[in-house]
Scaffold this motif. Structure first.
Motif, PDB file in Angstrom:
ATOM      1  N   PHE A  67     -28.856 -11.079 -55.176  1.00  0.00           N
ATOM      2  CA  PHE A  67     -28.930 -11.968 -56.467  1.00  0.00           C
ATOM      3  C   PHE A  67     -30.107 -11.707 -57.049  1.00  0.00           C
ATOM      4  N   HIS A  68     -30.277 -10.864 -58.218  1.00  0.00           N
ATOM      5  CA  HIS A  68     -31.385 -10.352 -58.765  1.00  0.00           C
ATOM      6  C   HIS A  68     -32.361 -11.571 -59.268  1.00  0.00           C
ATOM      7  N   ALA A  69     -31.544 -12.785 -59.888  1.00  0.00           N
ATOM      8  CA  ALA A  69     -32.372 -13.704 -60.382  1.00  0.00           C
ATOM      9  C   ALA A  69     -33.332 -14.314 -59.198  1.00  0.00           C
ATOM     10  N   ARG A  74     -38.186 -15.192 -56.221  1.00  0.00           N
ATOM     11  CA  ARG A  74     -38.915 -15.250 -55.052  1.00  0.00           C
ATOM     12  C   ARG A  74     -39.902 -14.389 -54.669  1.00  0.00           C
ATOM     13  N   TYR A  75     -39.956 -13.147 -55.091  1.00  0.00           N
ATOM     14  CA  TYR A  75     -40.940 -12.217 -55.145  1.00  0.00           C
ATOM     15  C   TYR A  75     -42.429 -12.643 -55.898  1.00  0.00           C
ATOM     16  N   LEU A  76     -41.880 -13.012 -57.293  1.00  0.00           N
ATOM     17  CA  LEU A  76     -43.003 -13.487 -57.866  1.00  0.00           C
ATOM     18  C   LEU A  76     -43.898 -14.566 -57.445  1.00  0.00           C
ATOM     19  N   ARG A  77     -42.938 -15.587 -56.793  1.00  0.00           N
ATOM     20  CA  ARG A  77     -43.637 -16.863 -56.110  1.00  0.00           C
ATOM     21  C   ARG A  77     -44.397 -16.607 -54.927  1.00  0.00           C
ATOM     22  N   ASP A  78     -43.519 -15.711 -53.984  1.00  0.00           N
ATOM     23  CA  ASP A  78     -44.190 -15.455 -52.898  1.00  0.00           C
ATOM     24  C   ASP A  78     -45.301 -14.471 -52.506  1.00  0.00           C
ATOM     25  N   PHE A 113     -36.158 -23.324 -57.047  1.00  0.00           N
ATOM     26  CA  PHE A 113     -36.449 -23.284 -58.382  1.00  0.00           C
ATOM     27  C   PHE A 113     -36.016 -24.342 -59.500  1.00  0.00           C
ATOM     28  N   ASP A 114     -36.549 -25.208 -59.907  1.00  0.00           N
ATOM     29  CA  ASP A 114     -36.337 -26.248 -60.982  1.00  0.00           C
ATOM     30  C   ASP A 114     -35.900 -25.533 -62.457  1.00  0.00           C
ATOM     31  N   GLU A 115     -35.112 -26.099 -63.131  1.00  0.00           N
ATOM     32  CA  GLU A 115     -34.771 -25.448 -64.279  1.00  0.00           C
ATOM     33  C   GLU A 115     -36.254 -25.464 -65.242  1.00  0.00           C
TER      34      GLU A 115
END
Length: 188
Positions: A67-69, A74-78, A113-115
Motif C-alpha cells: 500500500f504505497h501511501a 512510514r519511510y518518511l517518518r522512520d 498517521f492522524d489526518e
C-alpha cells in the motif's frame, strides 16, 4: 534547502530510474502544487514537497505492505524523520483511507498517521487527481477513468477509487472554487 527541494531530490532518487513514468506523474503533480500558491500562501512549499513525495511508496526498495501511501509515509517518518505534516499528507492523499480498507490496513494507517487539515489534503488530492500518469494535466473525470482502465474493474485499486470518487470530486471542486475566488480578487 526548502522542503520542496529536499522532497524533489528524494523522490527523484527513488523513482526516476526504477519507475520513470511514476516520476513523470510526480513531477506533474508537483507542478500543479506550485500553481496553488495563490490559495496556499506560506503552505505552498509544504504542499509541493508532499506532491513530490506522495507516490514514493511505489519505489521497489520501499514496498513493505504493498500500500504505497502507508509504505511511503512510514519511510518518511522512520528513515528521514520527516515533518509530520508531510507524513500525514502522504499517508492520506487522494482518499487513501478507502484503499487502506480494501487492503485490511485501515487500523495501521489511522493509528500511525492522524489526518491532516482538510484544506491541505484536498489540495494534494486535487493535484494528484488532475494529473495523468505521464505528468499531463487531465480533468478529474478523465483521471478517474484512466485509473479504472489501468487496473480493471475488479482490482482493489478500482474498487477503492469507486468508493473514493465522491471524496475526490469534492476535493477537486473545493480547490477549483478557491482558485476561482482568488481569481476574482476574493479572500484566499
Amino acid at each position: 534547502m526548502g522542503q520542496a527541494e529536499w522532497a524533489h531530490d528524494l523522490a527523484k532518487d527513488l523513482l526516476e530510474t526504477t519507475l520513470p513514468r511514476r516520476w513523470a506523474h510526480t513531477q506533474g503533480v508537483a507542478a500543479r502544487a506550485v500553481s496553488l500558491a495563490p490559495i496556499l500562501g506560506d503552505e505552498a512549499d509544504t504542499l509541493t514537497a508532499a506532491a513530490y513525495l506522495h507516490d514514493i511508496g511505489y519505489a521497489p526498495d520501499l514496498v513493505s505492505t504493498g500500500f504505497h501511501a502507508l509504505d511511503g509515509a512510514r519511510y518518511l517518518r522512520d528513515v528521514h524523520q520527516a515533518d509530520e505534516t508531510l507524513c500525514r499528507l502522504v499517508a492520506h492523499h487522494s482518499c487513501a483511507v478507502n484503499e487502506a480498507r480494501e487492503r485490511s490496513l485501515f487500523t495501521e494507517l489511522t493509528q500511525e498517521f492522524d489526518e491532516e487539515r482538510p484544506e491541505l489534503v484536498q489540495a494534494l488530492t486535487y493535484c494528484d487527481m488532475t494529473t495523468g500518469p505521464s505528468g499531463q494535466h487531465l480533468d478529474v473525470t478523465e483521471r478517474l477513468a484512466e485509473i479504472h482502465s489501468r487496473y480493471g474493474p475488479e482490482h482493489l485499486v478500482s474498487r477503492s477509487i469507486t468508493t473514493s470518487t465522491p471524496c475526490i470530486l469534492s476535493a477537486v471542486r473545493a480547490v477549483q472554487a478557491a482558485l476561482a475566488d482568488v481569481g476574482k480578487g476574493g479572500a484566499g
